[in-house]
Write a protein that holds these residues in place. Structure first.
Motif, PDB file in Angstrom:
ATOM      1  N   THR A 180      -6.121  -1.426   7.599  1.00 22.46           N
ATOM      2  CA  THR A 180      -5.538  -1.941   6.369  1.00 22.46           C
ATOM      3  C   THR A 180      -5.903  -3.420   6.346  1.00 22.46           C
ATOM      4  O   THR A 180      -5.611  -4.149   7.296  1.00 22.46           O
ATOM      5  CB  THR A 180      -4.008  -1.733   6.375  1.00 22.46           C
ATOM      6  N   ALA A 181      -6.595  -3.852   5.271  1.00 26.36           N
ATOM      7  CA  ALA A 181      -7.147  -5.214   5.263  1.00 26.36           C
ATOM      8  C   ALA A 181      -6.926  -5.899   3.915  1.00 26.36           C
ATOM      9  O   ALA A 181      -7.034  -5.268   2.859  1.00 26.36           O
ATOM     10  CB  ALA A 181      -8.640  -5.162   5.569  1.00 26.36           C
ATOM     11  N   PHE A 211       0.870  -1.180   0.000  1.00 22.92           N
ATOM     12  CA  PHE A 211       0.000   0.000   0.000  1.00 22.92           C
ATOM     13  C   PHE A 211       0.907   1.229   0.000  1.00 22.92           C
ATOM     14  O   PHE A 211       1.617   1.461   0.979  1.00 22.92           O
ATOM     15  CB  PHE A 211      -0.873   0.022   1.259  1.00 22.92           C
ATOM     16  N   ALA A 212       0.888   2.005  -1.071  1.00 18.89           N
ATOM     17  CA  ALA A 212       1.780   3.169  -1.189  1.00 18.89           C
ATOM     18  C   ALA A 212       0.967   4.454  -1.323  1.00 18.89           C
ATOM     19  O   ALA A 212       0.377   4.699  -2.386  1.00 18.89           O
ATOM     20  CB  ALA A 212       2.714   2.997  -2.386  1.00 18.89           C
ATOM     21  N   PRO A 213       0.913   5.269  -0.264  1.00 17.71           N
ATOM     22  CA  PRO A 213       0.245   6.558  -0.399  1.00 17.71           C
ATOM     23  C   PRO A 213       0.908   7.369  -1.514  1.00 17.71           C
ATOM     24  O   PRO A 213       2.139   7.347  -1.670  1.00 17.71           O
ATOM     25  CB  PRO A 213       0.464   7.221   0.957  1.00 17.71           C
ATOM     26  N   GLU A 214       0.088   8.065  -2.305  1.00 17.18           N
ATOM     27  CA  GLU A 214       0.605   8.794  -3.458  1.00 17.18           C
ATOM     28  C   GLU A 214       1.143  10.175  -3.098  1.00 17.18           C
ATOM     29  O   GLU A 214       1.857  10.778  -3.896  1.00 17.18           O
ATOM     30  CB  GLU A 214      -0.481   8.885  -4.526  1.00 17.18           C
ATOM     31  N   ALA A 215       0.812  10.689  -1.923  1.00 24.03           N
ATOM     32  CA  ALA A 215       1.306  11.994  -1.500  1.00 24.03           C
ATOM     33  C   ALA A 215       2.175  11.831  -0.260  1.00 24.03           C
ATOM     34  O   ALA A 215       1.932  10.963   0.586  1.00 24.03           O
ATOM     35  CB  ALA A 215       0.136  12.929  -1.200  1.00 24.03           C
ATOM     36  N   SER A 247      -3.320   0.615  11.143  1.00 24.52           N
ATOM     37  CA  SER A 247      -2.910  -0.740  11.490  1.00 24.52           C
ATOM     38  C   SER A 247      -3.912  -1.781  10.995  1.00 24.52           C
ATOM     39  O   SER A 247      -5.114  -1.531  10.932  1.00 24.52           O
ATOM     40  CB  SER A 247      -2.791  -0.844  13.013  1.00 24.52           C
ATOM     41  N   THR A 248      -3.406  -2.959  10.702  1.00 19.29           N
ATOM     42  CA  THR A 248      -4.276  -4.086  10.343  1.00 19.29           C
ATOM     43  C   THR A 248      -5.125  -4.511  11.540  1.00 19.29           C
ATOM     44  O   THR A 248      -6.163  -5.138  11.370  1.00 19.29           O
ATOM     45  CB  THR A 248      -3.457  -5.297   9.854  1.00 19.29           C
ATOM     46  N   ALA A 274      -7.449   3.068   4.609  1.00 22.25           N
ATOM     47  CA  ALA A 274      -7.674   4.504   4.636  1.00 22.25           C
ATOM     48  C   ALA A 274      -6.319   5.159   4.861  1.00 22.25           C
ATOM     49  O   ALA A 274      -5.501   4.642   5.615  1.00 22.25           O
ATOM     50  CB  ALA A 274      -8.646   4.901   5.737  1.00 22.25           C
ATOM     51  N   SER A 275      -6.087   6.269   4.197  1.00 19.13           N
ATOM     52  CA  SER A 275      -4.833   6.986   4.407  1.00 19.13           C
ATOM     53  C   SER A 275      -5.140   8.370   4.956  1.00 19.13           C
ATOM     54  O   SER A 275      -6.153   8.979   4.612  1.00 19.13           O
ATOM     55  CB  SER A 275      -4.033   7.085   3.105  1.00 19.13           C
TER      56      SER A 275
END
Length: 191
Positions: free
Chosen positions: A99-100, A73-77, A84-85, A160-161
């Motif tokens: 994060t799932a 999972f790579a945030p773009e900004a 956390s999972t 969610a970021s």
């Protein structure tokens, strides 16, 4: 770069035409021409709500029908983190989403989802309890999987970021990625 509508159409047709044989091969369990028998693991990638997710399967043992599903999972900004999972499905006091990565169909989890990054607590105004998040930037998760046989499966992705400066993006829940399980292992059918 500006293209005329005609040029855009030609590029789209060329791209679709080039990908169609690969999609048919993957859906039927084959490999694209030139792919080594033990080539790179199958991958899929999509971007939604400020995060690019890359999925891959590695360590596939055909005799056992087991392997490892990795999701990055790579945030773009810059300055955005993921939760956390272990975060509850509805967050903490309604804030955040875990994060799932889950699987359905002919694939089943063969152990828990784990993350390579260490969780750290942060405080958010208006929330009494700390929120468990990963450090800003990419998060790599792994999920051991087991196949019950050949057939269709689905990987469901959620996340969610957020940024302490810029707020949060809209959460993604149960975003499906289709997988076809074949003798040589899972192959992503659509991103």
């Amino acid at each position: 770069m500006n293209f005329s509508p005609h040029t855009r159409f030609r590029r789209t047709v060329r791209t679709a035409g080039a990908l169609l044989p690969v999609a048919v091969l993957v859906a039927c369990g084959g490999k694209p021409a030139g792919a080594a028998a033990d080539g790179p693991p199958p991958t899929a990638r999509f971007s939604e709500n400020g995060v690019t997710v890359t999925l891959s399967v590695s360590g596939w043992q055909a005799a056992k029908g087991t392997g490892t599903l990795t999701a990055v999972f790579a945030p773009e900004a810059a300055g955005f983190h993921l939760y956390s999972t272990a975060l509850p499905p509805t967050g903490v006091e309604g804030v955040g989403r875990p994060t799932a990565v889950t699987v359905t169909g002919t694939l089943a989890a063969d152990g828990p989802l784990t993350a390579a990054q260490t969780v750290r607590p942060i405080r958010v105004p208006g929330v009494d309890s700390p929120l468990p998040v990963y450090p800003d930037g990419p998060v790599t998760t792994t999920l051991p999987v087991r196949a019950s046989g050949s057939g269709d499966a689905t990987v469901l992705i959620g996340y969610a970021s957020c940024s302490v400066k810029d707020g949060c993006t809209i959460p993604v829940a149960d975003r499906p990625v289709r997988v076809r399980v074949i003798d040589k292992g899972p192959a992503f059918v659509t991103p």
